[in-house]
Scaffold this motif. Structure first.
Motif, PDB file in Angstrom:
ATOM      1  N   SER A 141      -8.852  -9.302   4.250  1.00 58.09           N
ATOM      2  CA  SER A 141      -7.601  -8.728   4.740  1.00 58.09           C
ATOM      3  C   SER A 141      -6.706  -8.304   3.584  1.00 58.09           C
ATOM      4  O   SER A 141      -6.033  -7.270   3.659  1.00 58.09           O
ATOM      5  N   ILE A 142      -6.692  -9.078   2.503  1.00 58.18           N
ATOM      6  CA  ILE A 142      -5.884  -8.709   1.332  1.00 58.18           C
ATOM      7  C   ILE A 142      -6.427  -7.435   0.699  1.00 58.18           C
ATOM      8  O   ILE A 142      -5.672  -6.512   0.358  1.00 58.18           O
ATOM      9  N   MET A 143      -7.744  -7.359   0.546  1.00 51.47           N
ATOM     10  CA  MET A 143      -8.358  -6.182  -0.084  1.00 51.47           C
ATOM     11  C   MET A 143      -8.130  -4.937   0.760  1.00 51.47           C
ATOM     12  O   MET A 143      -7.809  -3.871   0.239  1.00 51.47           O
ATOM     13  N   LYS A 144      -8.247  -5.062   2.077  1.00 43.71           N
ATOM     14  CA  LYS A 144      -8.005  -3.915   2.950  1.00 43.71           C
ATOM     15  C   LYS A 144      -6.564  -3.429   2.825  1.00 43.71           C
ATOM     16  O   LYS A 144      -6.303  -2.219   2.830  1.00 43.71           O
ATOM     17  N   ARG A 145      -5.633  -4.374   2.732  1.00 47.63           N
ATOM     18  CA  ARG A 145      -4.222  -3.999   2.593  1.00 47.63           C
ATOM     19  C   ARG A 145      -3.996  -3.234   1.300  1.00 47.63           C
ATOM     20  O   ARG A 145      -3.296  -2.217   1.274  1.00 47.63           O
ATOM     21  N   ILE A 146      -4.605  -3.702   0.222  1.00 49.97           N
ATOM     22  CA  ILE A 146      -4.456  -3.023  -1.068  1.00 49.97           C
ATOM     23  C   ILE A 146      -5.124  -1.653  -1.025  1.00 49.97           C
ATOM     24  O   ILE A 146      -4.586  -0.672  -1.553  1.00 49.97           O
ATOM     25  N   PHE A 147      -6.301  -1.564  -0.405  1.00 49.09           N
ATOM     26  CA  PHE A 147      -6.977  -0.270  -0.265  1.00 49.09           C
ATOM     27  C   PHE A 147      -6.040   0.762   0.353  1.00 49.09           C
ATOM     28  O   PHE A 147      -5.898   1.880  -0.155  1.00 49.09           O
ATOM     29  N   ASP A 151      -4.281   3.725  -2.119  1.00 52.10           N
ATOM     30  CA  ASP A 151      -5.273   4.804  -2.136  1.00 52.10           C
ATOM     31  C   ASP A 151      -6.533   4.420  -2.910  1.00 52.10           C
ATOM     32  O   ASP A 151      -6.963   5.120  -3.834  1.00 52.10           O
ATOM     33  N   LEU A 152      -7.126   3.305  -2.508  1.00 55.03           N
ATOM     34  CA  LEU A 152      -8.343   2.820  -3.140  1.00 55.03           C
ATOM     35  C   LEU A 152      -9.377   2.505  -2.066  1.00 55.03           C
ATOM     36  O   LEU A 152      -9.086   2.473  -0.877  1.00 55.03           O
ATOM     37  N   GLY A 153     -10.594   2.293  -2.499  1.00 51.69           N
ATOM     38  CA  GLY A 153     -11.669   1.876  -1.625  1.00 51.69           C
ATOM     39  C   GLY A 153     -12.706   1.133  -2.453  1.00 51.69           C
ATOM     40  O   GLY A 153     -12.433   0.718  -3.581  1.00 51.69           O
ATOM     41  N   TYR A 154     -13.892   0.969  -1.903  1.00 49.14           N
ATOM     42  CA  TYR A 154     -14.935   0.220  -2.606  1.00 49.14           C
ATOM     43  C   TYR A 154     -16.310   0.761  -2.239  1.00 49.14           C
ATOM     44  O   TYR A 154     -16.476   1.501  -1.255  1.00 49.14           O
ATOM     45  N   LYS A 155     -17.313   0.360  -3.006  1.00 52.08           N
ATOM     46  CA  LYS A 155     -18.705   0.462  -2.573  1.00 52.08           C
ATOM     47  C   LYS A 155     -19.465  -0.706  -3.192  1.00 52.08           C
ATOM     48  O   LYS A 155     -19.128  -1.178  -4.282  1.00 52.08           O
ATOM     49  N   MET A 156     -20.458  -1.206  -2.466  1.00 46.38           N
ATOM     50  CA  MET A 156     -21.307  -2.286  -2.962  1.00 46.38           C
ATOM     51  C   MET A 156     -22.752  -1.825  -2.907  1.00 46.38           C
ATOM     52  O   MET A 156     -23.250  -1.432  -1.842  1.00 46.38           O
ATOM     53  N   ILE A 257       3.754  -8.822   4.137  1.00 47.13           N
ATOM     54  CA  ILE A 257       3.676  -8.780   5.602  1.00 47.13           C
ATOM     55  C   ILE A 257       3.939  -7.372   6.106  1.00 47.13           C
ATOM     56  O   ILE A 257       3.242  -6.871   7.006  1.00 47.13           O
ATOM     57  N   ALA A 258       4.941  -6.699   5.524  1.00 50.93           N
ATOM     58  CA  ALA A 258       5.248  -5.330   5.952  1.00 50.93           C
ATOM     59  C   ALA A 258       4.061  -4.408   5.704  1.00 50.93           C
ATOM     60  O   ALA A 258       3.703  -3.592   6.566  1.00 50.93           O
ATOM     61  N   GLY A 259       3.420  -4.532   4.530  1.00 47.72           N
ATOM     62  CA  GLY A 259       2.260  -3.695   4.239  1.00 47.72           C
ATOM     63  C   GLY A 259       1.131  -3.914   5.222  1.00 47.72           C
ATOM     64  O   GLY A 259       0.478  -2.961   5.664  1.00 47.72           O
ATOM     65  N   GLU A 260       0.916  -5.183   5.593  1.00 47.75           N
ATOM     66  CA  GLU A 260      -0.143  -5.488   6.554  1.00 47.75           C
ATOM     67  C   GLU A 260       0.193  -4.933   7.931  1.00 47.75           C
ATOM     68  O   GLU A 260      -0.679  -4.410   8.637  1.00 47.75           O
ATOM     69  N   LEU A 261       1.459  -5.026   8.339  1.00 50.54           N
ATOM     70  CA  LEU A 261       1.858  -4.505   9.647  1.00 50.54           C
ATOM     71  C   LEU A 261       1.767  -2.986   9.694  1.00 50.54           C
ATOM     72  O   LEU A 261       1.328  -2.413  10.703  1.00 50.54           O
ATOM     73  N   PHE A 262       2.185  -2.318   8.616  1.00 50.33           N
ATOM     74  CA  PHE A 262       2.064  -0.855   8.581  1.00 50.33           C
ATOM     75  C   PHE A 262       0.595  -0.433   8.685  1.00 50.33           C
ATOM     76  O   PHE A 262       0.264   0.541   9.363  1.00 50.33           O
ATOM     77  N   ALA A 263      -0.286  -1.153   7.969  1.00 50.31           N
ATOM     78  CA  ALA A 263      -1.715  -0.818   8.019  1.00 50.31           C
ATOM     79  C   ALA A 263      -2.288  -1.074   9.411  1.00 50.31           C
ATOM     80  O   ALA A 263      -3.062  -0.274   9.941  1.00 50.31           O
TER      81      ALA A 263
END
Length: 324
Positions: A141-147, A151-156, A257-263
């Motif tokens: 959940s933290i990583m998704k919020r930061i993404f 303007d970031l993402g990931y690949k594995m 919390i605000a960032g998570e709610l906006f997402a």
């Protein structure tokens, strides 16, 4: 196609080469999914029992569920990014660092047996330090919020020859507004067939109001986060219980919390398309999307690629999310 079956420690257990149908997704900001049907085989059924992994085009998936119907094994899997859903920050943690550095830290905390696990951070753009505060949150959940916020993402990717599992932080690449290098995806040029268009504002919020009583100072703290930008306000209010040791912790917790709610309550506008040619776009690319049928044109981020194999051969469907 050939699908490798690995055990939980990434050791090769077997190979599947008789697939009736297969569909899997590669995602920029969440764990991909997999659905596969194969003819029933007792030995293969045993090999596929969790915690087995499947390796498809260097993408590792964890087997989540097996079902048997008549003479068919039905396999449901989830991308290995799902591992971060099971790791938690329980105690309050305050970070003053760049978003990509914090992502690198979180990603490096995962543990995988019998494989060299490496994390590749972001080096393409400079970033400013930000204040990040987390508690009782899964790493996912933290990583998704930061993404979403930065303007970031990931690949594995797993290289079974080198026995290396790599986590890459992926910055968005703007290919939509750069003069002669603009990457245009247009139905007028016959680039794609539109599968689905979604505009969903049913749960959209653009204003967050947060309130907390801080026993240490006997003061109630309140803060508003307004992203309405001239639109009618669609507000959500919440009383928080941030485990704060200082007023700064409350402020940083409010932002988290605000960032998570906006997402969570974002405006959803996306297009699913089936390309009719190679578009030259990768996950994380911002392209200029045109639909003459809908009268729409936007910058849009390629956030998901679904690949399906069946009786009709190979089919790819791309999900483009309108760039905000």
């Amino acid at each position: 196609m050939e699908i490798k079956v690995l055990d939980g420690s990434f050791r090769l257990k077997g190979i599947i080469d008789s697939v009736q149908s297969l569909s899997y997704t590669e995602c920029l900001r969440s764990a991909g999914r997999l659905h596969m049907k194969i003819p029933f085989d007792k030995e293969l059924y045993e090999l596929l029992k969790p915690p087995a992994r499947l390796l498809i085009d260097s993408l590792p998936f964890n087997v989540e569920m097996l079902r048997c119907e008549k003479n068919t094994i039905i396999v449901t899997g989830v991308g290995i990014f799902d591992e971060f859903r099971h790791i938690y920050i329980c105690d309050p943690k305050h970070q003053s660092t760049t978003p990509s550095h914090y992502l690198s830290y979180l990603a490096s905390e995962a543990s995988f047996d019998n494989v060299r696990y490496v994390v590749y951070g972001q080096t393409e753009v400079s970033e400013s330090a930000v204040e990040l505060y987390s508690w009782c949150d899964s790493y996912e959940s933290i990583m998704k919020r930061i993404f979403h916020e930065y303007d970031l993402g990931y690949k594995m990717i797993y290289d079974d020859k080198l026995e290396e599992l790599a986590f890459y932080i992926v910055p968005l690449h703007d290919k939509a507004y750069k003069g002669s290098s603009v990457l245009v995806v247009s139905d007028e040029r016959g680039d794609y067939e539109l599968i689905e268009s979604v505009l969903d504002v049913s749960d959209y919020k653009n204003n967050v109001e947060l309130l907390q009583w801080y026993a240490h100072t006997q003061i109630g703290y309140r803060e508003s986060f307004d992203r309405s930008g001239g639109e009618p306000k669609r507000s959500i209010a919440m009383e928080t219980s941030i485990p704060a040791k200082s007023e700064t912790d409350i402020e940083n917790g409010f932002r988290a919390i605000a960032g998570e709610l906006f997402a969570k309550h974002s405006k959803r506008q996306e297009y699913k398309i089936m390309p009719t040619r190679e578009l030259g776009a990768e996950l994380g690319d911002i392209v200029f999307f045109e639909s003459s049928r809908l009268g729409q044109s936007h910058g849009a981020v390629l956030v998901e690629r679904e690949t399906s194999y069946g009786d009709t051969g190979c089919k790819k469907i791309l999900t483009l999310e309108v760039d905000k």
